[in-house]
Design a protein around this motif. Structure first.
Motif, PDB file in Angstrom:
ATOM      1  N   ASP A 214       0.886  -1.188  -0.065  1.00  0.00           N
ATOM      2  CA  ASP A 214       0.136  -0.035   0.081  1.00  0.00           C
ATOM      3  C   ASP A 214       0.909   1.429   0.015  1.00  0.00           C
TER       4      ASP A 214
ATOM      5  N   GLU B 157      -5.034   2.180  -6.866  1.00  0.00           N
ATOM      6  CA  GLU B 157      -4.843   1.258  -6.030  1.00  0.00           C
ATOM      7  C   GLU B 157      -5.937   0.153  -5.848  1.00  0.00           C
TER       8      GLU B 157
ATOM      9  N   GLU C  37      -2.837  10.561   0.703  1.00  0.00           N
ATOM     10  CA  GLU C  37      -4.002   9.940   0.650  1.00  0.00           C
ATOM     11  C   GLU C  37      -4.368   9.279   1.718  1.00  0.00           C
ATOM     12  N   GLU C  38      -3.540   8.960   2.745  1.00  0.00           N
ATOM     13  CA  GLU C  38      -3.517   8.295   4.119  1.00  0.00           C
ATOM     14  C   GLU C  38      -4.478   8.940   4.967  1.00  0.00           C
TER      15      GLU C  38
END
Ligand SMILES: CSCC[C@H](NC=O)C(=O)O
Ligand SMILES: [Zn+2]
Ligand SMILES: [Zn+2]
Length: 423
Positions: free
Chosen positions: A110, A172, A144-145
Motif C-alpha cells: 500500500d 490502487e 492519501e492516508e
C-alpha cells in the motif's frame, strides 16, 4: 541490460520503500527527489506540483504519438501509514528480503509497489522500443492516508489536471488470497461519526436513569445490533464486503481522571464515542442519517453528534460515482484482456471496502479502476509485517507492461474507421 536485471529492479523498489513517507511527518522531499531521478533515467518529462506547500505531487509524462487522444493516468500515492517498529519481524523501513523472498516494508502493498511497477513497466516498454499512441501520465501523490484533501482532491480540481485530458485513471486495489487479481469499480464513502451523551452526574453507588454513560451505552447497543445485521449478510454469503454498511467503534472517551487512573465512585456527566462508518455507493443514505439522528444520537436522550468526515460518493448529477464495467466502458474489457494476456486472471468487479483517491476522479466523471497486481498474498494493508513476495512484484510489472501496452495503443477512432471499412 544490467539496469533491468532482477536484482536492480528489486533494489530500486527497496530504495523507494526505505524512504520514510510515513505519517505524521512523511519525507516528501526525499520521495520526490527519488522519483524525479527515476524519471530522468527513463527520459520522462517530470514536473513537481505543490498545490499545498510541503506536499508535492510528482507528475511524469510519456508523450504519445496521438496526443489528441484522451490520456492514461497511472496514479499512486507516496505516503504510508505509521508502523509500530517493535511489533514487526523486520524493521518497516528496511525493506528486508527474507530467505523466502518476501520483501518486508510499510508500503510494500500500500502502495509503493504499484508506483514502482508503473515505472518498471515503462522502463521495459521503452527498452523494447514501444511507442504509445496515447499520452501516459504517472502521478505520485501525497496525503492519501489522511484523506487526500491536500493531494488528489486539490489535484483533481486543478487546472493542471483538467488540462491533461485524462480518459482513464488506474489507482490502487487490494491483494487477493487466490490467483485471481481483484479489481474495483467503486468504493464505499467514509462517514466518521462522533456521538456525545450528557447526563446527570452522581454517586457511583446510585442506580438512576439518564446518566451520560447509560445514554451512550444504549446507543452503542443499538449500533452493535445494526453492525451484526450487516455482518450477518456477509457471513450468509448474501452480500460482498463492499455492499454493506460497516460500522466500527474506534474510540470511547469518558470518566473523571485521577492520579491513579479514574475516579471510581463518580458517574460522569459526559461520554463520547467515535465510529468509522463506510457507506456503499447505492446505500439509502437518508435512512442511515435518520437512524443516526433518531436511534443513535437522539436529542431526547441528551445526545448530539458530529461528522469528522462525510462524503456521499456521488457525481455532479447526484448519481453514485461508479465506473461502468459493461461494454460502455472499453477500459474494463481492455484491462481484463491485458491481464489475461500476461497470464493472469481478473476476478469479478468489486466495491472497494475503504477509501482511495479514485473517489475524487470518479466524482468528477472520470472512469477510475482500483487495481494492485497482488495475488496469492494476504491483505496486510496497515498491518504489522506488511510484505510482498519479490516474484509477485516482478509478475506485477509484466501485468502492467501488458496493461499499458493495451491502454496506450487503444484507438477508438481507429476502431471506428475499421468498422466503416467493413461496411
Ligand atoms: C477517509 S480518508 C482516509 C483514506 C483511507 N485510505 C486507505 O486506507 C481510509 O481510511 O480508507
Ligand atoms: Zn493506499
Ligand atoms: Zn492505506
Amino acid at each position: 541490460a544490467s539496469e533491468s536485471s532482477e536484482s536492480n529492479i528489486i533494489s530500486r523498489f527497496q530504495q523507494f520503500l526505505q524512504i520514510k513517507t510515513n505519517h505524521p511527518t512523511p519525507n516528501y522531499t526525499q520521495s520526490s527527489d527519488f522519483l524525479t531521478s527515476q524519471a530522468k533515467s527513463l527520459s520522462l518529462h517530470s514536473q513537481t506540483i505543490e498545490l499545498v506547500p510541503g506536499k508535492p505531487l510528482v507528475l511524469l509524462k510519456w508523450t504519445g504519438t496521438s496526443p489528441e487522444l484522451p490520456a492514461i493516468m497511472l496514479y499512486s500515492h507516496t505516503d504510508v501509514v505509521p508502523a509500530e517498529q517493535d511489533k514487526w519481524d523486520h524493521p518497516p523501513f528496511e525493506a528486508h528480503v527474507d530467505s523466502e523472498g518476501r520483501i518486508y516494508a510499510r508500503g510494500s502493498q500500500d502502495m509503493k509497489c504499484v508506483g514502482m511497477q508503473y515505472l518498471e513497466a515503462v522502463r521495459k516498454l521503452k527498452q523494447w522500443g514501444f511507442q504509445p499512441k496515447r499520452t501516459i501520465y504517472l502521478a505520485f501523490a501525497p496525503d492519501e492516508e489522511i484523506g487526500g484533501h491536500d493531494g488528489a482532491e486539490k489535484f483533481s480540481l486543478s487546472r493542471v489536471f483538467q488540462d491533461l485530458n485524462v480518459g482513464i485513471v488506474l489507482d490502487e486495489g487490494l491483494p487477493s488470497l487466490d490467483d485471481h487479481y481483484r479489481a474495483f469499480y467503486a468504493e464505499r464513502s467514509p462517514w466518521w461519526l462522533v456521538i456525545k451523551a450528557v447526563g446527570i452526574p452522581g454517586h457511583g453507588a446510585k442506580l438512576y436513569d439518564n446518566s451520560a454513560m447509560e445514554n451512550l451505552l444504549k446507543s452503542i447497543e443499538s449500533i452493535r445490533r445494526y453492525r451484526a445485521s450487516q455482518s450477518d449478510l456477509i457471513k450468509a454469503g448474501l452480500k460482498a464486503v463492499g455492499e454493506v454498511v460497516s460500522i466500527n467503534t474506534v474510540f470511547l472517551k469518558s470518566g473523571t481522571p485521577s492520579p491513579t487512573g479514574f475516579v471510581m465512585n463518580l458517574q460522569p456527566s459526559e461520554a463520547e464515542a467515535g465510529f468509522d462508518i463506510r457507506v456503499p455507493p447505492t446505500a439509502d443514505t437518508e435512512s442511515l442519517e435518520r437512524r443516526i439522528a433518531e436511534e443513535w444520537a437522539p436529542t431526547w436522550r441528551n445526545m448530539s453528534f458530529i461528522f469528522k468526515q462525510k462524503m456521499y460518493g456521488r457525481d455532479a448529477s447526484g448519481k453514485p460515482a461508479v465506473t461502468k464495467t459493461d461494454s460502455s466502458n472499453p477500459w474494463w474489457a481492455l484491462l481484463e484482456n491485458a491481464v489475461q494476456e500476461a497470464g493472469g486472471k481478473l476476478g469479478k468487479p468489486e466495491i472497494f471496502p475503504a477509501s482511495t483517491d479514485a473517489r475524487y476522479f470518479r466524482s468528477l466523471g472520470f472512469p477510475a479502476i482500483g487495481f494492485s497486481p497482488i495475488a496469492n498474498t494476504p491483505d496486510l494493508l496497515h498491518d504489522h509485517n506488511e510484505y510482498l513476495h519479490k516474484d509477485e512484484y516482478l509478475k506485477g510489472i509484466k501485468i502492467y507492461e501488458s496493461i499499458i501496452k493495451a491502454y496506450a495503443s487503444y484507438d477508438e477512432h481507429g476502431k471506428d474507421e475499421r468498422s466503416k471499412d467493413e461496411l
